[in-house]
Design an enzyme around this catalytic site. Structure first.
Site: not given
Length: 206
Positions: A79, A188, A190
């Site tokens: 990001c 992202h 994650e």
């Protein structure tokens, strides 16, 4: 050992947990010396470009980061960690970045629309990636895979050859870059469920 840089801005624990789920040790660290000793380095980030750059400088991370990259060790930006690699950002004025990848960080244009429906900024939620250059972190990931985004600004590299993926949100924008040992994503991993975990696993294996 994978070092996740803690400079006060980023979703650090979820990145660490993602690596742990796929079998890699990752440490969240605010110590530049740990970054210098790491085999691989991750730079996450949320918030304003200017503030993140200031925190990196005040934390003493800029030189270690540049050394890690120059040494050829695997580096992952997430990001804002992607945007900080660029020359400059126009977010809240003009601010210098790390200058590792020539180019600018710019805001999505106002009034973007799709099927006559106005698109909101920030770009938030699931969207697809299309491959331009299949970086090692995308091994086994299908064309059009859905990943999770939250951002109002995007990167415009001067050299199009570093673009790894593009995504459409009113316009086609660069959603990941790959240059030598550097890989970085606007989305992202994650937060991107199984596809994101696969991407983290691929990075761990670089």
């Amino acid at each position: 050992m994978i070092a996740i840089i803690d400079y006060g801005m980023g979703n650090l624990r979820s990145v660490q947990k993602g690596f742990e789920k796929v079998g890699f040790d990752a440490v969240v660290t605010a110590d530049p010396k740990v970054v210098l000793e790491a085999e691989k380095v991750v730079l996450p980030g949320v918030g304003a470009f200017r503030d993140c750059m200031r925190n990196l400088e005040q934390g003493g991370f800029v030189e270690p980061l540049l050394k890690v990259i120059a040494d050829g060790r695997p580096f992952l930006g997430i990001c804002l960690g992607l945007q900080l690699l660029f020359t400059e950002s126009e977010e809240f004025g003009l601010h210098r970045g790390l200058g590792v990848i020539p180019g600018r960080v710019v805001r999505f244009p106002e009034g973007m629309a799709e099927n006559s429906e106005k698109l909101a900024v920030p770009h938030m939620g699931w969207n697809q990636i299309s491959f331009r250059n299949r970086a090692p972190i995308f091994a086994g990931i299908d064309e059009g895979a859905n990943v999770y985004f939250v951002h109002s600004y995007y990167v415009k590299p001067e050299d199009e050859s570093v673009v790894a993926t593009t995504t459409n949100y009113g316009i086609d924008f660069c959603s990941a870059v790959w240059k030598d040992n550097i890989v970085a994503t606007q989305f992202h991993p994650e937060k991107s469920q199984q596809i994101g975990l696969k991407i983290l696993k691929n990075f761990g294996e670089m």
